[in-house]
Each structure stands twice: as C-alpha cells, then as structure tokens.
Design a protein around this motif. Structure first.
Motif, PDB file in Angstrom:
ATOM      1  N   PRO A  54      57.374 118.699  21.004  1.00 50.10           N
ATOM      2  CA  PRO A  54      55.856 118.929  20.623  1.00 50.10           C
ATOM      3  C   PRO A  54      54.822 118.036  21.114  1.00 50.10           C
ATOM      4  O   PRO A  54      55.339 116.774  21.356  1.00 50.10           O
ATOM      5  CB  PRO A  54      55.951 118.999  18.928  1.00 50.10           C
ATOM      6  N   ARG A  56      51.124 115.871  20.962  1.00 48.32           N
ATOM      7  CA  ARG A  56      50.312 115.277  19.942  1.00 48.32           C
ATOM      8  C   ARG A  56      49.628 116.377  19.455  1.00 48.32           C
ATOM      9  O   ARG A  56      49.390 116.134  17.946  1.00 48.32           O
ATOM     10  CB  ARG A  56      49.533 114.242  20.769  1.00 48.32           C
ATOM     11  N   ASP A  58      50.203 119.244  18.582  1.00 47.06           N
ATOM     12  CA  ASP A  58      51.100 120.342  17.861  1.00 47.06           C
ATOM     13  C   ASP A  58      51.248 119.333  16.419  1.00 47.06           C
ATOM     14  O   ASP A  58      51.311 119.952  15.335  1.00 47.06           O
ATOM     15  CB  ASP A  58      52.349 120.518  18.477  1.00 47.06           C
ATOM     16  N   LEU A  59      51.501 118.035  16.608  1.00 46.39           N
ATOM     17  CA  LEU A  59      51.792 117.440  15.363  1.00 46.39           C
ATOM     18  C   LEU A  59      50.714 117.176  14.630  1.00 46.39           C
ATOM     19  O   LEU A  59      50.564 117.075  13.282  1.00 46.39           O
ATOM     20  CB  LEU A  59      52.451 115.978  15.832  1.00 46.39           C
ATOM     21  N   ALA A  62      50.149 120.322  12.647  1.00 46.89           N
ATOM     22  CA  ALA A  62      50.957 120.355  11.318  1.00 46.89           C
ATOM     23  C   ALA A  62      50.440 119.303  10.209  1.00 46.89           C
ATOM     24  O   ALA A  62      50.431 119.697   9.242  1.00 46.89           O
ATOM     25  CB  ALA A  62      52.355 119.679  11.778  1.00 46.89           C
ATOM     26  N   GLN A  63      49.850 118.232  10.756  1.00 44.12           N
ATOM     27  CA  GLN A  63      49.318 117.287   9.696  1.00 44.12           C
ATOM     28  C   GLN A  63      47.987 117.868   8.794  1.00 44.12           C
ATOM     29  O   GLN A  63      48.107 118.059   7.740  1.00 44.12           O
ATOM     30  CB  GLN A  63      48.930 116.019  10.347  1.00 44.12           C
ATOM     31  N   SER A 105      55.247 126.501  13.608  1.00 43.54           N
ATOM     32  CA  SER A 105      54.340 125.800  14.378  1.00 43.54           C
ATOM     33  C   SER A 105      55.221 125.046  15.442  1.00 43.54           C
ATOM     34  O   SER A 105      56.575 125.003  15.155  1.00 43.54           O
ATOM     35  CB  SER A 105      53.844 124.635  13.526  1.00 43.54           C
ATOM     36  N   ALA A 107      55.653 121.959  15.921  1.00 47.88           N
ATOM     37  CA  ALA A 107      56.133 120.592  15.483  1.00 47.88           C
ATOM     38  C   ALA A 107      57.762 120.638  15.034  1.00 47.88           C
ATOM     39  O   ALA A 107      58.164 119.704  15.114  1.00 47.88           O
ATOM     40  CB  ALA A 107      55.229 120.146  14.250  1.00 47.88           C
ATOM     41  N   ASP A 110      60.883 119.691  16.981  1.00 45.66           N
ATOM     42  CA  ASP A 110      61.399 118.316  16.759  1.00 45.66           C
ATOM     43  C   ASP A 110      62.495 118.190  15.765  1.00 45.66           C
ATOM     44  O   ASP A 110      62.401 118.740  14.797  1.00 45.66           O
ATOM     45  CB  ASP A 110      60.435 117.398  16.491  1.00 45.66           C
ATOM     46  N   ILE A 113      61.832 116.314  12.303  1.00 48.58           N
ATOM     47  CA  ILE A 113      61.097 117.082  11.702  1.00 48.58           C
ATOM     48  C   ILE A 113      61.499 118.249  11.219  1.00 48.58           C
ATOM     49  O   ILE A 113      61.181 118.696   9.779  1.00 48.58           O
ATOM     50  CB  ILE A 113      59.526 117.349  12.476  1.00 48.58           C
ATOM     51  N   LEU A 287      55.716 112.572  11.564  1.00 49.44           N
ATOM     52  CA  LEU A 287      54.584 112.855  11.995  1.00 49.44           C
ATOM     53  C   LEU A 287      53.850 111.902  12.444  1.00 49.44           C
ATOM     54  O   LEU A 287      53.259 111.779  13.739  1.00 49.44           O
ATOM     55  CB  LEU A 287      53.683 114.015  11.315  1.00 49.44           C
ATOM     56  N   MET A 291      53.550 110.761  16.639  1.00 47.20           N
ATOM     57  CA  MET A 291      52.480 110.866  17.170  1.00 47.20           C
ATOM     58  C   MET A 291      52.107 109.633  18.133  1.00 47.20           C
ATOM     59  O   MET A 291      51.237 109.732  19.013  1.00 47.20           O
ATOM     60  CB  MET A 291      51.134 111.144  16.191  1.00 47.20           C
TER      61      MET A 291
END
Length: 297
Positions: A54, A56, A58-59, A62-63, A105, A107, A110, A113, A287, A291
């Motif tokens: 994923p 940055r 994408d992460l 998710a956050q 997603s 994310a 990974d 994750i 995450l 990142m």
C-alpha cells in the motif's frame, strides 16, 4: 444421346468456398485473440496491483477511517459517564462499517496490518456480544459504585465503624466493643454494601465486575477483622500507656483501588471495550510506522 451425370468421368466440379464467410471467421478469430490478450494483460495488472504494498496515501486513508469511526464510538459511549446504558446497535453498526471499509482498503494488503485487522474483527464480535449483555447488569454495577465504591462513602464508613464505645471520637480510655457488638456495627455500616458487592460478584457476563465485587467483599471482611483485633487488644490492655502505643487502632485496611470513576472504567472500559480494542491499537501503531517507510506511489 442422353449422358448420365453419374457415369465415370462426368462428375461436376466441386463448389468453390465462400470467401466472405472465410473472412468473417478470420475476423472473429482475430477479435477473440485480441480480447484474450487484453484479459491476460488486465489480470496481470490486477495481480500486480494486489501484490504491491500500500502507498502512503492508502495508509493515510485507513487512518482517517479509524479516526472518524473512533470519534463516533466515543460519542456513542458518552451515556456511560452519566450512568446510562448505550445504544448497542449503533455501536455495532459503527464498528461493522469500519470493518467493511477497512477490509476493502488497500492498507490491509500489508500482511502485518491484515493480521491486526483480522484480530480487530474478532475482538469486535466479542465487544458487540459483551455490550449486548450490558443492560442486564449495568444498573447493578452503577448503583453499587454510586452507593458503595465511592471514596467519600468509604471514608465515612471507616469513621463510623470503630471498635470502642463512643466511636472514633472516644477517648483512649473508652471500653472496647465486644465481638458481637462489632459484628452488629459491621452489619449496620457495611451490610447493604456487602449485599450489593455480592450481587456484582455474581455477574457472570463480565469478569471485571466479578473481580470488583470480590475486591469489596474482601475489603469489608478485612475492616471487620481489623476492628475485632483492635477491640481484643483494648480488652486485654486496659492501661493507657499500652493503648496509646497500639498503632493498629489508626491503621485501617487499604481502600480498594477501583473506586469512583475508576471502578466504572474497570468494569465497562477494561471489562468490555478496551480489552477488545488491542487489534485496532496495533493497527494504528503499524500504520504510523509503515508510513515512515513506504514511499508514496
């Protein structure tokens, strides 16, 4: 003279093929081959995208999802601080929506994750089940905390429950209560709270509720034992010098750690929610870490 067409040497020439039909077949074949090649290319691209880590963004996405749903969850849990139960369906729907969006997603491509995500899904099932049972025992816990697991109440009880006639304000020379009198004083001071603590101790749906009830039942017993011991010392040491040196009269058992709002946190947050959030906590941590490593694509 009639010539029979079936006679040898007189077979008519075969029909020639339709050139238009042959061209159509060739065209269809070319189209099918092209479509097949395009499908193979699309599949390769999809597989490549699925296997790629994923980005940055994408992460970050998710956050952002987690932050939004966490704020909603905090709002849904606010009634607990007012001694009320919560809308368990809204809580469940909020979590299920987060799980659905996180699941689709990039994310979660990974592996680390994804593991935290799967753990959070499992924990959410537990949390929703536990919250569904909350209304059946919440009022028992809330009443006990308000009437018994309160620092002011505990201090007042300690002052009121003494081992000397005349109470804590009595002089050192005051006679000690008998064991039966102390039993009566214990029942008068702690009787109601002991019964409530036993009810909390019998709540099968929440381990922490049971531990809280047991903590207080043990505490009440320790206070009574302390008073019995002090009274016995006073009865066997009538001289003022010995009594004044006795430190036990002013050393009451330590109050339970879980009292006031901390008691509610222990039963509700720790017993139902926070222990079911370790997956989400781990996901957030991952995450943040990843990142810093992954490059934006």
């Amino acid at each position: 003279m009639n010539i029979n067409a079936s006679q040898p040497g007189n077979t008519p020439p075969p029909h020639s093929g339709n050139p238009l039909l042959a061209n159509k077949k060739l065209l269809y074949g070319l189209i099918a081959g092209t479509v097949g090649i395009v499908l193979v290319i699309v599949i390769i691209i999809i597989v490549a995208m699925q296997s790629a880590p994923p980005s940055r963004k994408d992460l970050q996405d998710a956050q952002a999802l987690i932050r939004t749903h966490s704020r909603t969850e905090e709002r849904l849990l606010q009634p607990l601080s007012r001694g009320e139960t919560i809308d368990t369906k809204a809580f469940a729907d909020n979590r299920k929506e987060l799980i659905s969006k996180l699941g689709s997603s990039r994310a979660v491509h990974d592996e680390d994750i994804k593991r935290a995500y799967e753990q959070y899904k499992h924990e959410t099932d537990e949390a929703v089940t536990a919250l569904g049972k909350l209304p059946s025992y919440y009022s028992t816990v809330a009443t006990f905390i308000k009437e018994c697991a309160d620092t002011n109440t505990l201090n007042r009880q300690i002052l009121n429950f003494d081992f000397r006639k005349g109470g804590s304000a009595a002089l050192t020379s005051a006679p000690a209560l008998t064991d039966s009198e102390i039993e009566k004083e214990a029942s008068k001071t702690y009787g109601s709270c002991i019964e409530q603590a036993k009810k909390v101790q019998n709540i099968s749906e929440n381990d922490n509720a049971r531990k809280l009830g047991a903590e207080y039942v043990t505490y009440y017993q320790k206070v009574k034992d302390h008073r019995l011991k002090a009274a016995q010392y006073y009865r066997t040491h009538s001289d003022l010098t010995s009594r004044s040196k006795y430190s036990g009269q002013n050393t009451a058992p330590k109050m339970p750690d879980n009292r006031d709002s901390k008691a509610e946190t222990y039963v509700i947050d720790d017993g139902v929610l926070h222990k079911k959030d370790s997956g989400l906590t781990e996901m957030n941590k991952l995450l943040n870490t990843k990142m810093l490593v992954y490059r934006a694509v």
